[in-house]
Design a protein around this motif. Structure first.
Motif, PDB file in Angstrom:
ATOM      1  N   ILE A  87      -9.271  30.381  43.977  1.00 24.53           N
ATOM      2  CA  ILE A  87      -8.385  30.748  45.085  1.00 24.53           C
ATOM      3  C   ILE A  87      -6.960  31.040  44.626  1.00 24.53           C
ATOM      4  O   ILE A  87      -6.149  31.563  45.392  1.00 24.53           O
ATOM      5  CB  ILE A  87      -8.376  29.667  46.178  1.00 24.53           C
ATOM      6  CG1 ILE A  87      -7.829  28.346  45.631  1.00 24.53           C
ATOM      7  CG2 ILE A  87      -9.761  29.486  46.767  1.00 24.53           C
ATOM      8  CD1 ILE A  87      -7.605  27.297  46.710  1.00 24.53           C
ATOM      9  N   ASP A  88      -6.631  30.703  43.368  1.00 22.21           N
ATOM     10  CA  ASP A  88      -5.294  30.972  42.841  1.00 22.21           C
ATOM     11  C   ASP A  88      -5.215  32.326  42.154  1.00 22.21           C
ATOM     12  O   ASP A  88      -4.189  32.662  41.560  1.00 22.21           O
ATOM     13  CB  ASP A  88      -4.881  29.867  41.863  1.00 22.21           C
ATOM     14  CG  ASP A  88      -4.720  28.524  42.553  1.00 22.21           C
ATOM     15  OD1 ASP A  88      -4.207  28.502  43.690  1.00 22.21           O
ATOM     16  OD2 ASP A  88      -5.118  27.500  41.969  1.00 22.21           O
ATOM     17  N   LEU A  89      -6.297  33.096  42.230  1.00 25.78           N
ATOM     18  CA  LEU A  89      -6.314  34.452  41.692  1.00 25.78           C
ATOM     19  C   LEU A  89      -6.510  35.439  42.826  1.00 25.78           C
ATOM     20  O   LEU A  89      -6.962  35.078  43.915  1.00 25.78           O
ATOM     21  CB  LEU A  89      -7.447  34.617  40.673  1.00 25.78           C
ATOM     22  CG  LEU A  89      -7.413  33.751  39.417  1.00 25.78           C
ATOM     23  CD1 LEU A  89      -8.632  34.033  38.551  1.00 25.78           C
ATOM     24  CD2 LEU A  89      -6.133  33.988  38.624  1.00 25.78           C
ATOM     25  N   THR A  90      -6.187  36.692  42.571  1.00 28.01           N
ATOM     26  CA  THR A  90      -6.448  37.743  43.557  1.00 28.01           C
ATOM     27  C   THR A  90      -7.938  38.097  43.522  1.00 28.01           C
ATOM     28  O   THR A  90      -8.683  37.677  42.628  1.00 28.01           O
ATOM     29  CB  THR A  90      -5.633  39.003  43.244  1.00 28.01           C
ATOM     30  OG1 THR A  90      -6.107  39.576  42.008  1.00 28.01           O
ATOM     31  CG2 THR A  90      -4.155  38.694  43.131  1.00 28.01           C
ATOM     32  N   GLU A 124      -8.585  47.293  50.199  1.00 28.96           N
ATOM     33  CA  GLU A 124      -7.200  47.135  50.669  1.00 28.96           C
ATOM     34  C   GLU A 124      -6.664  45.726  50.443  1.00 28.96           C
ATOM     35  O   GLU A 124      -5.465  45.502  50.551  1.00 28.96           O
ATOM     36  CB  GLU A 124      -7.119  47.500  52.153  1.00 28.96           C
ATOM     37  CG  GLU A 124      -7.411  48.971  52.434  1.00 28.96           C
ATOM     38  CD  GLU A 124      -7.254  49.316  53.905  1.00 28.96           C
ATOM     39  OE1 GLU A 124      -6.947  48.393  54.699  1.00 28.96           O
ATOM     40  OE2 GLU A 124      -7.441  50.499  54.244  1.00 28.96           O
ATOM     41  N   ARG A 125      -7.551  44.782  50.134  1.00 26.38           N
ATOM     42  CA  ARG A 125      -7.119  43.392  49.898  1.00 26.38           C
ATOM     43  C   ARG A 125      -7.280  42.995  48.434  1.00 26.38           C
ATOM     44  O   ARG A 125      -7.217  41.805  48.104  1.00 26.38           O
ATOM     45  CB  ARG A 125      -7.934  42.438  50.778  1.00 26.38           C
ATOM     46  CG  ARG A 125      -7.830  42.671  52.274  1.00 26.38           C
ATOM     47  CD  ARG A 125      -6.421  42.385  52.803  1.00 26.38           C
ATOM     48  NE  ARG A 125      -5.999  41.024  52.553  1.00 26.38           N
ATOM     49  CZ  ARG A 125      -6.263  39.991  53.370  1.00 26.38           C
ATOM     50  NH1 ARG A 125      -6.931  40.194  54.501  1.00 26.38           N
ATOM     51  NH2 ARG A 125      -5.825  38.776  53.092  1.00 26.38           N
ATOM     52  N   SER A 126      -7.455  43.957  47.554  1.00 28.47           N
ATOM     53  CA  SER A 126      -7.780  43.665  46.158  1.00 28.47           C
ATOM     54  C   SER A 126      -6.689  42.868  45.446  1.00 28.47           C
ATOM     55  O   SER A 126      -6.973  42.081  44.540  1.00 28.47           O
ATOM     56  CB  SER A 126      -8.043  44.960  45.387  1.00 28.47           C
ATOM     57  OG  SER A 126      -6.871  45.754  45.321  1.00 28.47           O
ATOM     58  N   LYS A 127      -5.426  43.059  45.839  1.00 28.28           N
ATOM     59  CA  LYS A 127      -4.320  42.378  45.172  1.00 28.28           C
ATOM     60  C   LYS A 127      -3.861  41.122  45.911  1.00 28.28           C
ATOM     61  O   LYS A 127      -2.868  40.499  45.544  1.00 28.28           O
ATOM     62  CB  LYS A 127      -3.148  43.343  45.005  1.00 28.28           C
ATOM     63  CG  LYS A 127      -3.463  44.537  44.102  1.00 28.28           C
ATOM     64  CD  LYS A 127      -2.265  45.449  43.940  1.00 28.28           C
ATOM     65  CE  LYS A 127      -2.602  46.631  43.036  1.00 28.28           C
ATOM     66  NZ  LYS A 127      -1.420  47.553  42.883  1.00 28.28           N
ATOM     67  N   ASP A 128      -4.591  40.748  46.965  1.00 28.62           N
ATOM     68  CA  ASP A 128      -4.245  39.550  47.734  1.00 28.62           C
ATOM     69  C   ASP A 128      -4.905  38.325  47.141  1.00 28.62           C
ATOM     70  O   ASP A 128      -6.017  38.383  46.593  1.00 28.62           O
ATOM     71  CB  ASP A 128      -4.685  39.707  49.197  1.00 28.62           C
ATOM     72  CG  ASP A 128      -3.888  40.774  49.925  1.00 28.62           C
ATOM     73  OD1 ASP A 128      -2.874  41.229  49.376  1.00 28.62           O
ATOM     74  OD2 ASP A 128      -4.309  41.169  51.025  1.00 28.62           O
ATOM     75  N   MET A 129      -4.220  37.183  47.265  1.00 23.74           N
ATOM     76  CA  MET A 129      -4.778  35.932  46.779  1.00 23.74           C
ATOM     77  C   MET A 129      -5.994  35.547  47.613  1.00 23.74           C
ATOM     78  O   MET A 129      -5.986  35.682  48.847  1.00 23.74           O
ATOM     79  CB  MET A 129      -3.728  34.827  46.842  1.00 23.74           C
ATOM     80  CG  MET A 129      -2.448  35.145  46.089  1.00 23.74           C
ATOM     81  SD  MET A 129      -2.694  35.226  44.308  1.00 23.74           S
ATOM     82  CE  MET A 129      -2.801  33.496  43.915  1.00 23.74           C
ATOM     83  N   VAL A 130      -7.019  35.050  46.958  1.00 18.93           N
ATOM     84  CA  VAL A 130      -8.253  34.697  47.645  1.00 18.93           C
ATOM     85  C   VAL A 130      -8.036  33.593  48.668  1.00 18.93           C
ATOM     86  O   VAL A 130      -8.741  33.530  49.688  1.00 18.93           O
ATOM     87  CB  VAL A 130      -9.338  34.285  46.615  1.00 18.93           C
ATOM     88  CG1 VAL A 130     -10.555  33.661  47.287  1.00 18.93           C
ATOM     89  CG2 VAL A 130      -9.762  35.503  45.803  1.00 18.93           C
ATOM     90  N   THR A 132      -5.989  33.449  50.857  1.00 13.95           N
ATOM     91  CA  THR A 132      -5.605  34.030  52.145  1.00 13.95           C
ATOM     92  C   THR A 132      -6.798  34.676  52.858  1.00 13.95           C
ATOM     93  O   THR A 132      -6.640  35.164  53.978  1.00 13.95           O
ATOM     94  CB  THR A 132      -4.508  35.090  51.955  1.00 13.95           C
ATOM     95  OG1 THR A 132      -5.045  36.223  51.244  1.00 13.95           O
ATOM     96  CG2 THR A 132      -3.325  34.517  51.189  1.00 13.95           C
ATOM     97  N   PHE A 133      -7.970  34.684  52.238  1.00 17.92           N
ATOM     98  CA  PHE A 133      -9.137  35.365  52.792  1.00 17.92           C
ATOM     99  C   PHE A 133      -9.847  34.503  53.828  1.00 17.92           C
ATOM    100  O   PHE A 133      -9.861  33.272  53.742  1.00 17.92           O
ATOM    101  CB  PHE A 133     -10.130  35.708  51.683  1.00 17.92           C
ATOM    102  CG  PHE A 133      -9.748  36.895  50.840  1.00 17.92           C
ATOM    103  CD1 PHE A 133      -8.476  37.429  50.873  1.00 17.92           C
ATOM    104  CD2 PHE A 133     -10.676  37.486  49.994  1.00 17.92           C
ATOM    105  CE1 PHE A 133      -8.119  38.516  50.093  1.00 17.92           C
ATOM    106  CE2 PHE A 133     -10.345  38.572  49.216  1.00 17.92           C
ATOM    107  CZ  PHE A 133      -9.060  39.095  49.266  1.00 17.92           C
ATOM    108  N   SER A 134     -10.486  35.156  54.772  1.00 20.34           N
ATOM    109  CA  SER A 134     -11.364  34.469  55.716  1.00 20.34           C
ATOM    110  C   SER A 134     -12.671  34.094  55.016  1.00 20.34           C
ATOM    111  O   SER A 134     -12.956  34.555  53.900  1.00 20.34           O
ATOM    112  CB  SER A 134     -11.672  35.370  56.905  1.00 20.34           C
ATOM    113  OG  SER A 134     -12.458  36.485  56.490  1.00 20.34           O
ATOM    114  N   GLY A 135     -13.483  33.278  55.692  1.00 23.06           N
ATOM    115  CA  GLY A 135     -14.755  32.887  55.113  1.00 23.06           C
ATOM    116  C   GLY A 135     -15.663  34.063  54.835  1.00 23.06           C
ATOM    117  O   GLY A 135     -16.317  34.143  53.784  1.00 23.06           O
TER     118      GLY A 135
END
Length: 279
Positions: A87-90, A124-130, A132-135
């Motif tokens: 979760i600390d990586l994109t 579109e979410r490739s550079k976002d931290m995991v 922040t993702f929904s389940g």
């Protein structure tokens, strides 16, 4: 694609998988059902080489376990029940790390990551931290990760557990797409409707034993295509019939409110295991 012959797994004196024999065909979506403790997850762990069998023979894509472990690992993808992304990586960094572990060259790896992020609709979410993702997004990313090295067989252990119905159905579409693209899928699930909608065939296990194996429609026909349900002293009673006319004739003899419906895979599960709730 997967051949299991006489598989046995014991923990001490307790037999968790008891002489399991079945075959999963190439290009098939195959479901493994059963109540908790039935042996489903243990079977998946053996097939993915996380647990050693006590006895039996297993081959995947023509290779034997344990003689060809490395070859098998190169041809399977695994999506475990529990989320295990970093979760600390994109999203992209998670896929890149997995690609490096599989020794995929940089150019091919980057191209494949782009393809898979688009495939699971996460570009579109490739550079976002995991974190922040929904389940549902995490599940899709785990599927992309499992596909990175182009496996021929994908193991999905409770792929939609804990997801709301709308997200679950979106993942169903992704599984159908995978199968349409030629990947053999073996999934375990606690959702009977999920197996009924996705799987060409299902195997039902109980107490380590295989107790039924066929297509969902064929298993339903074994009971009867129609069900009459009625209430008797607060308890729900039901009876199965081959035709709607037979069901209607029986319902007309009852002096209480009745419902006539099509039988489904949950009816089969209840009749065979005696349990209404799988989880």
């Amino acid at each position: 694609m997967i051949v299991i012959e006489g598989l046995v797994k014991k923990f001490g004196e307790r037999t968790v998988v008891d002489n399991l024999t079945l075959t999963v065909e190439q290009g098939e979506t195959f479901g493994l059902l059963g109540p908790n403790g039935a042996g489903k997850t243990t079977t998946i762990r053996i097939l993915t080489m996380l647990t050693k069998p006590t006895d039996g023979r297993i081959s995947i894509n023509g290779w034997q376990i344990p003689d060809n472990d490395l070859e098998i690992k190169s041809t399977i993808g695994v999506v475990p029940q529990h989320l295990n992304l970093d979760i600390d990586l994109t999203a992209r960094e998670n896929l890149d790390l997995h690609g490096r572990l599989h020794h995929i060259p940089a150019g091919e790896r980057n191209k494949r990551i782009d393809e898979l992020l688009d495939y699971v609709e996460l570009s579109e979410r490739s550079k976002d931290m995991v974190q922040t993702f929904s389940g549902g997004m995490k599940r899709r990313l785990m599927i992309a990760r499992a596909l990175l090295h182009r496996p021929k067989v994908l193991f999905l252990d409770e792929p939609t557990v804990g997801l709301d119905p709308q997200v679950r159905r979106r993942l169903w579409d992704l599984v159908r797409k995978l199968n349409h693209d030629g990947i053999t899928v073996l999934l375990t699930t606690h959702y009977i409707e999920e197996a009924e909608n996705l799987c060409k065939r299902v195997a039902i296990m109980d107490k380590g034993k295989l107790i039924a194996l066929n297509s969902p429609s064929a298993l339903c026909r074994r009971l009867g295509d129609y069900v009459v349900e009625w209430s008797d002293k607060g308890a729900t009673e039901y009876r199965f019939f081959s035709t709607r006319n037979e069901a209607a004739s029986f319902a007309g003899q009852l002096s209480t409110d009745t419902m006539i419906r099509r039988s489904n895979l949950e009816d089969v599960f209840v009749e065979l295991t005696g349990r209404k709730v799988v989880g």
